[in-house]
Design an enzyme around this catalytic site. Structure first.
Site, PDB file in Angstrom:
ATOM      1  N   ARG A 239       0.846  -1.195   0.000  1.00 54.95           N
ATOM      2  CA  ARG A 239       0.000   0.000   0.000  1.00 54.95           C
ATOM      3  C   ARG A 239       0.884   1.248   0.000  1.00 54.95           C
ATOM      4  NH1 ARG A 239      -2.478   3.115   4.731  1.00 54.95           N
ATOM      5  NH2 ARG A 239      -3.930   4.508   3.710  1.00 54.95           N
TER       6      ARG A 239
ATOM      7  N   HIS B  31      -2.968  10.917   0.653  1.00 58.44           N
ATOM      8  CA  HIS B  31      -2.394  10.723   1.985  1.00 58.44           C
ATOM      9  C   HIS B  31      -1.787  12.057   2.430  1.00 58.44           C
ATOM     10  CE1 HIS B  31      -1.005   7.383   4.882  1.00 58.44           C
ATOM     11  NE2 HIS B  31      -0.625   8.510   5.445  1.00 58.44           N
TER      12      HIS B  31
ATOM     13  N   GLU C  21      -7.426   8.477   6.420  1.00 67.61           N
ATOM     14  CA  GLU C  21      -7.700   9.051   7.740  1.00 67.61           C
ATOM     15  C   GLU C  21      -8.217  10.480   7.713  1.00 67.61           C
ATOM     16  OE1 GLU C  21      -4.332   8.602  10.272  1.00 67.61           O
ATOM     17  OE2 GLU C  21      -4.420   6.436  10.198  1.00 67.61           O
TER      18      GLU C  21
ATOM     19  N   ASN D 179      -7.524   1.937  10.047  1.00 68.26           N
ATOM     20  CA  ASN D 179      -6.204   2.031  10.656  1.00 68.26           C
ATOM     21  C   ASN D 179      -6.397   2.045  12.166  1.00 68.26           C
ATOM     22  OD1 ASN D 179      -5.307   2.392   8.070  1.00 68.26           O
ATOM     23  ND2 ASN D 179      -4.576   4.486   8.351  1.00 68.26           N
TER      24      ASN D 179
ATOM     25  N   TYR E 143      -4.254   1.877  15.944  1.00 63.28           N
ATOM     26  CA  TYR E 143      -2.973   1.863  16.643  1.00 63.28           C
ATOM     27  C   TYR E 143      -3.133   1.750  18.151  1.00 63.28           C
ATOM     28  CZ  TYR E 143      -0.560   3.544  12.406  1.00 63.28           C
ATOM     29  OH  TYR E 143      -0.028   3.669  11.153  1.00 63.28           O
TER      30      TYR E 143
ATOM     31  N   GLU F 249      -3.550  -0.041   8.232  1.00 65.55           N
ATOM     32  CA  GLU F 249      -2.338   0.349   8.972  1.00 65.55           C
ATOM     33  C   GLU F 249      -2.436  -0.140  10.398  1.00 65.55           C
ATOM     34  OE1 GLU F 249      -1.297   4.529   9.132  1.00 65.55           O
ATOM     35  OE2 GLU F 249      -1.691   4.765   6.998  1.00 65.55           O
TER      36      GLU F 249
HETATM   37  C1  PNW Z   1      -1.171   7.359  10.755  1.00 73.05           C
HETATM   38  N1  PNW Z   1      -4.007   8.317  16.480  1.00 73.05           N
HETATM   39  O1  PNW Z   1      -1.706   8.473  11.414  1.00 73.05           O
HETATM   40  C2  PNW Z   1      -0.815   7.830   9.362  1.00 73.05           C
HETATM   41  O2  PNW Z   1      -1.689   7.315   8.390  1.00 73.05           O
HETATM   42  C3  PNW Z   1       0.606   7.594   8.955  1.00 73.05           C
HETATM   43  O3  PNW Z   1       0.949   8.434   7.881  1.00 73.05           O
HETATM   44  C4  PNW Z   1       1.519   7.789  10.139  1.00 73.05           C
HETATM   45  O4  PNW Z   1       2.867   7.752   9.818  1.00 73.05           O
HETATM   46  C5  PNW Z   1       1.158   6.709  11.138  1.00 73.05           C
HETATM   47  O5  PNW Z   1      -0.181   6.836  11.551  1.00 73.05           O
HETATM   48  C6  PNW Z   1       2.020   6.764  12.384  1.00 73.05           C
HETATM   49  O6  PNW Z   1       1.842   7.974  13.056  1.00 73.05           O
HETATM   50  C7  PNW Z   1      -2.245   8.381  12.677  1.00 73.05           C
HETATM   51  O7  PNW Z   1      -3.898   9.328  17.245  1.00 73.05           O
HETATM   52  C8  PNW Z   1      -2.089   9.455  13.536  1.00 73.05           C
HETATM   53  O8  PNW Z   1      -4.645   7.287  16.899  1.00 73.05           O
HETATM   54  C9  PNW Z   1      -2.693   9.448  14.789  1.00 73.05           C
HETATM   55  C10 PNW Z   1      -3.424   8.342  15.204  1.00 73.05           C
HETATM   56  C11 PNW Z   1      -3.580   7.284  14.359  1.00 73.05           C
HETATM   57  C12 PNW Z   1      -2.992   7.302  13.117  1.00 73.05           C
END
Ligand code: PNW
Length: 463
Positions: A83, A128, A173, A311, A313, A358
């Site tokens: 991706r 992006h 996002e 995505n 995290y 992601e």
């Molecule tokens: C993603 N949160 O952003 C982005 O899609 C990527 O480009 C980036 O490098 C990656 O995360 C790592 O930071 C996020 O606060 C930013 O949960 C913030 C969050 C999640 C994803």
């Protein structure tokens, strides 16, 4: 307690797509070469004081000059998909179709063809975060004309690359774009809006642009090209303080509705924002900052995704017992939050096909001995497996963020998310496999965690 489930042994279904992700501004560099136009991230990162150490993506991983190297890394991982995103201003320097930069088209053609040659399916994100600066100059995502500009750009990409690209993502996002870029201004274009109508306006135009591009694909390309198209959304998992207390459950639900539902509800349900979000925003300020979709727009927006791309995290609710602080600050390691998030959206949106587009973790140093990332992937992917096997979520793919260390937006080159290390002090930007790349490759070859691997327990102390 309930979050300390047993590790689950098992494999993903046949045909499960393992993938790895990057984005254009974070890796390409070549910001002003071969006719590329500037984007809002070029402008933002050239403005002193906006990022850690005033670092920029001018060179980044120099991926614009390293197709062969990058594709080789993808090959080493053994993934089925890669991706990446297209830089809009590399193709249309002023954001409009008035001029096509052929060198940019050539770059993506060569990347796509090289991937296909090794049997890897390209997954292409159209946006992006790097809006052409020329469009920002006329109001950017706040100007409704961006809907047509995005649609024309998308149309060109479908026409040019769609004979080989079968998996499209319109926006990455939108929540992060709108709040960080147009609400608090820590991301490009750095708009700090008060009383905060800009994020709602930007979101409104993103949803319309997404829907228009989806309709274009469906009408003119899907029949002969046979691809699929969706939008990547993100949220933290919000854990209710007391899951047995209905008002806590409702409060946590509101958090997810206002981050994820803001975009997913219009697209997957009725073309409109969730009722709780409308109520909340409308009550807070008069006149309301939330724009209204016409009935015709609602019809155009509803049903514009062929899959649910998410995505994920981290999780929140202060404090989650056992959550481990990682890098960057916002990332707390809570693997079971992934399972709950997948279950939440399975229920909320009527059992959609889901791809995790992601998931990953940063470290504050560049070490290739990244046991923490190995533990992270093992634990999160195991929770994804539970969602798929035990809970029946229709999860069909998983994507690691990121292929290699890269420009982590306003945090510069501090946080390292890569499966491969990149030496940013060396002009050649050499890539070196980390321990996690070997682990991810093994996981892919096993298609998960076959019971044979029983002896290989998680050694980290994740919750
Ligand atoms: C993603 N949160 O952003 C982005 O899609 C990527 O480009 C980036 O490098 C990656 O995360 C790592 O930071 C996020 O606060 C930013 O949960 C913030 C969050 C999640 C994803």
């Amino acid at each position: 307690a309930r979050e300390r489930d047993e590790f689950h042994y098992g494999t993903f279904p046949e045909g499960f797509k393992w993938s790895v992700s990057t984005s254009a501004y974070q890796i390409e560099g070549g910001w002003n070469v071969d006719g590329k136009g500037e984007s809002i991230w070029d402008t933002f990162s050239h403005t002193p004081g906006k990022r850690a150490n005033n670092e920029t993506g001018d060179i980044a991983c120099d991926s614009y000059h390293k197709v062969k190297e990058d594709v080789n890394l993808v090959k080493m991982l053994g993934v089925q998909q890669y991706r990446f995103s297209i830089s809009w201003s590399r193709i249309f320097p002023d954001g409009t179709t008035s001029y096509v930069n052929q060198a940019g088209v050539d770059y993506y053609n060569s990347l796509i063809d090289s991937l296909l040659k090794i049997g890897v399916e390209p997954v292409v994100t159209l946006y992006h975060w790097d809006l052409p600066q020329a469009l920002e100059d006329v109001g950017g995502l706040l100007n409704e004309t961006v809907v047509d500009r995005f649609n024309e750009y998308a149309d060109f990409c479908f026409k040019t690359f769609g004979n080989r690209v079968k998996f499209w993502i319109t926006f990455n996002e939108p929540y992060v774009i709108t709040w960080l870029g147009y609400g608090i201004g820590v991301f490009a274009p750095g708009i700090n809006s008060s009383p905060g109508e800009a994020p709602y306006q930007a979101a409104h135009n993103i949803i319309k642009a997404h829907a228009k591009a989806y309709r274009t694909y469906k009408k003119f390309y899907k029949g002969k090209q046979g691809g699929r198209i969706g939008m990547t959304m993100s949220t933290e998992w919000a854990e209710p303080k007391d899951p047995n207390n209905p008002s806590d459950v409702e409060a946590a639900d509101r958090v997810i509705q206002s981050i994820l539902g803001w975009f997913a509800h219009p697209i997957f349900k009725n073309g409109d924002y969730p009722e709780v979000v409308k109520k909340q925003v409308n009550e807070r300020r008069t006149p309301s900052r939330l724009p209204v979709f016409t009935d015709a727009e609602k019809v155009e927006i509803a049903g514009t995704a062929d899959f649910f791309a998410i995505n994920g995290y981290t999780s929140r609710l202060e404090p989650i017992p056992g959550a481990i602080q990682a890098t960057p600050d916002w990332l707390k390691i809570v693997p079971w939050g992934m399972r709950r998030l997948l279950n939440w959206l399975d229920r909320e949106y009527g059992h959609p096909t889901v791809y995790i587009t992601e998931n990953g973790v940063g470290t504050s140093d560049a070490t290739v001995d990244d046991q923490i990332r190995v533990n992270f992937y093992k634990a999160y992917i195991n929770e994804a497996l539970k969602a798929q096997q035990l809970d029946g979520v229709d999860l069909q793919g998983y994507t690691a963020w990121s292929l290699m260390d890269n420009f982590e937006w306003n945090s510069g080159y501090g946080p390292r998310f890569g499966l491969f290390e990149v030496d940013f002090n060396d002009a050649m930007r050499p890539r070196t496999p980390k321990r996690s790349s070997i682990y991810y490759n093994q996981l892919i070859r096993n298609n998960g965690f076959p019971p044979l691997q029983r002896d290989e327990r998680i050694t980290g102390d994740f919750p």
